[in-house]
Every structure is written in structure tokens, then in C-alpha cells.
Design a protein around this motif. Structure first.
Motif, mmCIF file in Angstrom:
data_model
loop_
_atom_site.group_PDB
_atom_site.id
_atom_site.type_symbol
_atom_site.label_atom_id
_atom_site.label_comp_id
_atom_site.label_asym_id
_atom_site.label_seq_id
_atom_site.Cartn_x
_atom_site.Cartn_y
_atom_site.Cartn_z
ATOM 1 N N LYS A 253 0.828 -1.200 0.000
ATOM 2 C CA LYS A 253 0.000 0.000 0.000
ATOM 3 C C LYS A 253 0.867 1.256 0.000
ATOM 4 N N LYS A 254 1.955 1.205 0.750
ATOM 5 C CA LYS A 254 2.866 2.352 0.832
ATOM 6 C C LYS A 254 3.505 2.625 -0.526
ATOM 7 N N LEU A 255 3.921 1.565 -1.203
ATOM 8 C CA LEU A 255 4.548 1.727 -2.514
ATOM 9 C C LEU A 255 3.549 2.214 -3.553
ATOM 10 N N LEU A 256 2.358 1.641 -3.545
ATOM 11 C CA LEU A 256 1.360 2.016 -4.550
ATOM 12 C C LEU A 256 0.857 3.442 -4.367
ATOM 13 N N SER A 257 1.082 4.009 -3.191
ATOM 14 C CA SER A 257 0.692 5.413 -2.984
ATOM 15 C C SER A 257 1.493 6.352 -3.876
ATOM 16 N N MET B 268 17.836 4.733 -3.789
ATOM 17 C CA MET B 268 17.159 5.609 -4.748
ATOM 18 C C MET B 268 17.519 5.294 -6.197
ATOM 19 N N THR B 269 18.490 4.421 -6.404
ATOM 20 C CA THR B 269 18.881 4.065 -7.777
ATOM 21 C C THR B 269 18.616 2.582 -8.048
ATOM 22 N N THR B 270 19.470 1.715 -7.555
ATOM 23 C CA THR B 270 19.354 0.279 -7.831
ATOM 24 C C THR B 270 18.030 -0.298 -7.344
ATOM 25 N N ALA C 220 13.265 -7.596 -1.546
ATOM 26 C CA ALA C 220 14.327 -7.035 -0.696
ATOM 27 C C ALA C 220 14.471 -5.537 -0.960
ATOM 28 N N SER C 221 14.384 -5.146 -2.242
ATOM 29 C CA SER C 221 14.467 -3.721 -2.590
ATOM 30 C C SER C 221 13.286 -2.959 -2.006
ATOM 31 N N ALA C 222 12.097 -3.557 -2.082
ATOM 32 C CA ALA C 222 10.896 -2.896 -1.561
ATOM 33 C C ALA C 222 11.021 -2.630 -0.068
ATOM 34 N N GLU C 223 11.533 -3.595 0.671
ATOM 35 C CA GLU C 223 11.688 -3.432 2.118
ATOM 36 C C GLU C 223 12.667 -2.304 2.436
ATOM 37 N N ARG C 224 13.734 -2.209 1.656
ATOM 38 C CA ARG C 224 14.742 -1.164 1.871
ATOM 39 C C ARG C 224 14.176 0.220 1.525
ATOM 40 N N VAL C 225 13.397 0.281 0.447
ATOM 41 C CA VAL C 225 12.815 1.555 0.025
ATOM 42 C C VAL C 225 11.765 2.023 1.027
ATOM 43 N N VAL C 226 10.900 1.118 1.453
ATOM 44 C CA VAL C 226 9.844 1.472 2.403
ATOM 45 C C VAL C 226 10.442 1.888 3.750
#
Length: 579
Positions: free
Chosen positions: A3-7, A117-119, A302-308
Motif C-alpha cells: 500500500k505504501k509503494l502504490l501510494s 534511490m537508484t538500484t 528485498a528492494s521494496a523493504e529497503r525503500v519502504v
């Protein structure tokens, strides 16, 4: 997390929806084609009906063209949606990072934030594009193909009912093994970026000390770690494709064997068997596509967890609801201040620091390396918050003020002077975006920078490289001082900001402060006694505590630490003159 990402989809929700709609239509057309082919074979070719062959054949060509067109539209909108999603995600991350305090940045580290913010965002962009198209197409095509296969012969569907749980169980097993490895991989990427950033930032030092071989070895070691961890994950994922192909071959063999018997017993036509083969391929292709999405999901999770984690991070420093918007003067008072860095809880860096500074006073701060001089002055503009005690400006706790208001009245020249790529004029206007050229030049004159700027071919329009690498250390310090002066601050903090300036130029700068900034409270952190000896008060720090405080003459009599520093510097100066 999802939900956080789709925002961050924002204005690209429409493109996402259109891509999904077109994918469903594309899948429907692909499902319709085998049925028409069965009619073409059974009622056209087998019955030698030319008219049916032409009608169905023409319809198949039209559907193929329409499917190609709709597929292209779906791909186009999926690309727009995924690129827009990544753009908004980077924007959200960058905006949130701008609110971070120093302690928040210390928690993640700059190289890690760059990687995220990149990879990491690129991984999520690719995963989202696959999600919009393949993750929609795969189940839709699988469902339609199963239904059509069941309509042809319900018994055939049992083959897929047996195979599907086996595949799902295997994929789940692989996922549980692979995800922790990818988490370690991305942490290794952070370390890799840190080494690269550090090397490039200090490349002159590396070359000066002929340490290229050492740096190369250090880089190769972390690269090898990334390689080993990624290879370990890929070895597990490598089982995915052979498994899917083996399953496909088994299904085809079973359908061929069963279908042959059904044709012989005349319970299935040749056209139906042909269409069943096509549906079988579609089912297996959809499962294969799903497995591809599954692999991308493992990487992107793994990327999603780091970004969130960055999106959820909130600054340690916050404004009060009734934050004050005005600050009357530059009085500063420390009352029993203690401070611990968030990364070193339990270890006081500052201990029971108490002193006051009147408006317009100059406060010198000296002490040995590691005595917390820089930490002390960073607390004044709330770059960090005190752990215990309080700091007052103009009689009010600094935490009562709006942070932007507080920092606008404080000019800070930090220990690590930073200039940004652009012209000198653009760099100066960081201190005051609306400053005129005359105001900029006046600040540069006060900082003893105007003379060397005028000697440059383009004057104030001369270009500064990132980090100010095309000017000397002393010039960079003077430009940073001028930038701070342009704010016309009530409080000015110089954190060892004249160390690269010769003593003659430094004395001119300090004299300018005394004569032209009488109402500005000045804090000067310095290694040289000459930089602070004319200060109204000099604070001698020792291991985070105030050892002594007073003017130069008093400290020469009462502070052993100050005496030691003074004698060491004057002795060296005298010996240099003697030579």
C-alpha cells in the motif's frame, strides 16, 4: 508495504488501468484463436469447405493483427506506468531524505541511501512493469485456457490440477531460501557504493600516497562478496527454468498419449486435439511467465523493504505545534547539556556543558582532537537535539522555535566546506536566494574572497566544480564564509573554517567580524590560538566537558590545557621565525 509503494502511483493510475484492460483483451484474443483453428480444421479443411476456410482464416488474420495492436498498447501504457511509478518513488524518497536530521542520515549512511534511490527503485520499476502486464496476463490466460480445455475434454484438466500444486510448492521453497540471500546482496551493494564513493572523493589522496593497489584490492574483495552472494541466489533460482521445461514436456507427452487414444476411439476430433495442444502451451507459457514474475518478485521484495524503510523513517527533529516564527536576538545559553549520538547510546559525548553568550559576543572554542568541539556547535541550529539539559536562544528553548526560522538566523560554516556545481554567484545565493550582485560582493569582501574572484576570467560567473575541487582549500573556506555572511545572521558559527587561510587573511576576516557585525553572536571553533585569542570568552573543552572558560589572559593563568596548546603553537612559531 505494498500500500505504501502504490501510494506513489499518483497520476499514473490511469496508465496502469489501461495497460491491464488491454492485457485482458489481448489474452482473450489469444484464447479465442485456438478454438477458431479447431473449427477451421474440423469444419473447413477436413470437410473440404473452402468458404469456411476463407472466413475463419480471414478472421484469424484480423484477430492476430488486433492482438498485436492491443499488445503494443498494453506494453506502451505499462512502460509509462512503471517509469512514472519509479519517478514518483524517487521523488518521495528524496523529499523525505531532505527532512532527515543528521542522526537519520547516520542511521542509513549516504551510500546506502544512494543505492536505495537508484538500484532498488530500478528493481521495483522492472517488477512493476512485469506486474502490470505479465502478472495480469498469466492468471487470465491460465484461467481462460483451463476453461477452454475443460470444455474440450474435462479429463485433460486433471493433468494440470496435479502439476500446479507441485510447481507452486517448489517455487515457495525456492523463495524462502533465496530472499534472505538477496537481502545480504543489497547490503553488500551499500558497502560497495561506500567504497567507490570514498575512493572517488579522496582520489587525490589515493594517488598522492600511491595507494591505488590497496584500493583496487579493497574493491575486488567487496565485489567478490557481491558475486558470491548473487551467484548463490542465482544457483537456487536456476532450478526454476529446468523445472518448468520438464513439467511442460511431461504435460505434452501425457496429452499426446491420452489424445491419441481419444482420437482412435473417436471421442475427440483432430481439430480439438490441435486446439488442446495450443491451450496446453498457453497454460505452460502462463506458468512460465508466472515463474519469471516470481523471480523478479524475490529480487524486488528485498528492494521494496529497503525503500519502504526510508519512506517510513521520520526525522528525529520535529517542530512543536506552536513553534515560534520570530527570534529577537542572538543570545545563547547552554544549561547542563548532555548529548549522545543515536548510534552510540550510553556514551555521553558532551557532559554537563553550561555557559552563556550575550548578543554580539565572540565565543572561541578550543580543545584537543575528539573533545566534541564540532558536536557542541552543531546543537545550536538543532542539527542534533540535546539528550539532556537545554539550549536557549533569545531566552527560549531552541526546540520552541520553528526549525526553518531558527536556521535562517544562524550562519554555519561547517568543518567540511562544501560548494556545489554552478557559478560562484549561484553558490553564494544559497545564503540568500534574492541577494543582488552588490550584496554578494559585499559579503565576499568581508570574507576576503572578492580579490581572488575578480582575478578569475569570468569573475562571479566563474564555474565551480562539484565540491569546489577547482579552487584551493583557503579559497573554498572564504567562499563558504561569504555564503554564511550573506544570510546576515544573528548567530555565526565557524567550525575550524579558517584553518586553510593564512594568518594575515584570517586576522582581516576576524577584524571585519568585530567592526561590521557588532550584533552578531559569533562562535569560532579553532585549532589555532591566534584565531580565538581576541574572543570575549574562550571555552576549553576536554573529553566533552568544559575544562575552563574565560578570556585569553585568564586562561593562560588558570587552564593547563590552554597553556599547553598556546606554548606548543608559539614555540613552533618562534622556531620557524628563528630559521
Amino acid at each position: 508495504m505494498i500500500k505504501k509503494l502504490l501510494s506513489c502511483l499518483g497520476e499514473y493510475k490511469k496508465a496502469t488501468a489501461l495497460s491491464m484492460v488491454f492485457v485482458i483483451f489481448e489474452s482473450f484474443i489469444e484464447i479465442l484463436i485456438p478454438t477458431l483453428m479447431a473449427i477451421l480444421i474440423d469444419e473447413g479443411i477436413s470437410q473440404n469447405e473452402t468458404s469456411i476456410v476463407w472466413q475463419i482464416g480471414s478472421l484469424l488474420i484480423l484477430l492476430a493483427i488486433l492482438g498485436l495492436f492491443i499488445g503494443a498498447l498494453s506494453g506502451r501504457y505499462a512502460a509509462i506506468a512503471s517509469a512514472g511509478f519509479a519517478k514518483n518513488l524517487r521523488k518521495t524518497l528524496f523529499f523525505n531524505v531532505q527532512t532527515f536530521s543528521f542522526s537519520n542520515i547516520d542511521k542509513f549512511t549516504a551510500p546506502s541511501l544512494i543505492t536505495r534511490m537508484t538500484t532498488d527503485v530500478t528493481n521495483l520499476q522492472n517488477a512493476y512493469q512485469m506486474l502490470v502486464r505479465i502478472m495480469i496476463k498469466s492468471p487470465v490466460q491460465f484461467t481462460f485456457a483451463i476453461i477452454m480445455s475443460a470444455l474440450i475434454n474435462p479429463n485433460m484438466v486433471l493433468i494440470f490440477v496435479v502439476v500446479a500444486p507441485f510447481l507452486a510448492g517448489t517455487l515457495i521453497f525456492i523463495g524462502r531460501k533465496v530472499h534472505p540471500i538477496f537481502e545480504r546482496v543489497f547490503r553488500s551493494y551499500d558497502h560497495l557504493n561506500n567504497i567507490v564513493q570514498e575512493n572517488l572523493h579522496g582520489i587525490r589522496v589515493v594517488k598522492a600516497y600511491v595507494r591505488q593497489a590497496f584500493e583496487i584490492n579493497k574493491f575486488q574483495n567487496i565485489s567478490q562478496v557481491v558475486y558470491k552472494r548473487f551467484t548463490k541466489a542465482e544457483k537456487l533460482l536456476a532450478f526454476n527454468q529446468p523445472l518448468m521445461q520438464s513439467t511442460a514436456y511431461i504435460c505434452i507427452l501425457l496429452i499426446s498419449w491420452v489424445g491419441a487414444h481419444l482420437i482412435v476411439s473417436q471421442t475427440m476430433t483432430t481439430g480439438e486435439l490441435s486446439s488442446l495442444f495450443v491451450y496446453t502451451f498457453q497454460i505452460l507459457i502462463s506458468l512460465n511467465m508466472f515463474s519469471m514474475v516470481f523471480v523478479m518478485f524475490l529480487i524486488s521484495r528485498a528492494s521494496a523493504e529497503r525503500v519502504v524503510a526510508v519512506m517510513d523513517e521520520e526525522s528525529d527533529l520535529k517542530n512543536n505545534q506552536l513553534a515560534l516564527k520570530t527570534i529577537s536576538d542572538g543570545r545563547v545559553c547552554f544549561e547542563h547539556v548532555f548529548f549522545q549520538y543515536p548510534t552510540k547510546l550510553g556514551q555521553d559525548v558532551l557532559k554537563d556543558v553550561t555557559f552563556s553568550a550575550k548578543t554580539g559576543e565572540t565565543i572561541g572554542i578550543v580543545g584537543g582532537t575528539g573533545s566534541a568541539k564540532t558536536t557542541l556547535v552543531q546543537l545550536i541550529p538543532r542539527l542534533y537535539d540535546v539528550t539532556k539539559g537545554k539550549i536557549e536562544i533569545a531566552g527560549r528553548n531552541v526546540q520552541d522555535y520553528d526549525m526553518d526560522t531558527l536556521r535562517k538566523i544562524i550562519g554555519v560554516v561547517l568543518q567540511n566546506n562544501v560548494l556545489f556545481s554552478g557559478t560562484i554567484l549561484e553558490n553564494m545565493r544559497w545564503g540568500n536566494p534574492t541577494a543582488t550582485l552588490e550584496e554578494v560582493r559585499e559579503a565576499c569582501i568581508m570574507a576576503q574572497a572578492d580579490e581572488f574572484i575578480q582575478e578569475l576570467p569570468d569573475g562571479y560567473k566563474s564555474h565551480i566544480e562539484q565540491g569546489g575541487t577547482n579552487v584551493s582549500g583557503g579559497q573554498r573556506q572564504r567562499l563558504c564564509i561569504a555564503r554564511a555572511l550573506l544570510k546576515n545572521p544573528k548567530i555565526l558559527i565557524l567550525d575550524d573554517s579558517t584553518s586553510a587561510v593564512d594568518t594575515k587573511t584570517e586576522s582581516k576576516i576576524l577584524e571585519t567580524f568585530r567592526t561590521k557585525m557588532p550584533l552578531t553572536t559569533k562562535f569560532i571553533v579553532a585549532q589555532r590560538i591566534t584565531s580565538v585569542q581576541d574572543a570575549d570568552k574562550i571555552i576549553v573543552l576536554d573529553n566533552g566537558q568544559i575544562n575552563d572558560i574565560g578570556p585569553h589572559e585568564k586562561l593562560l593563568q588558570t587552564s593547563a590545557i590552554y597553556q599547553e596548546i598556546y606554548q606548543a603553537q608559539t614555540k613552533g612559531f618562534g622556531e620557524a621565525n628563528a630559521k
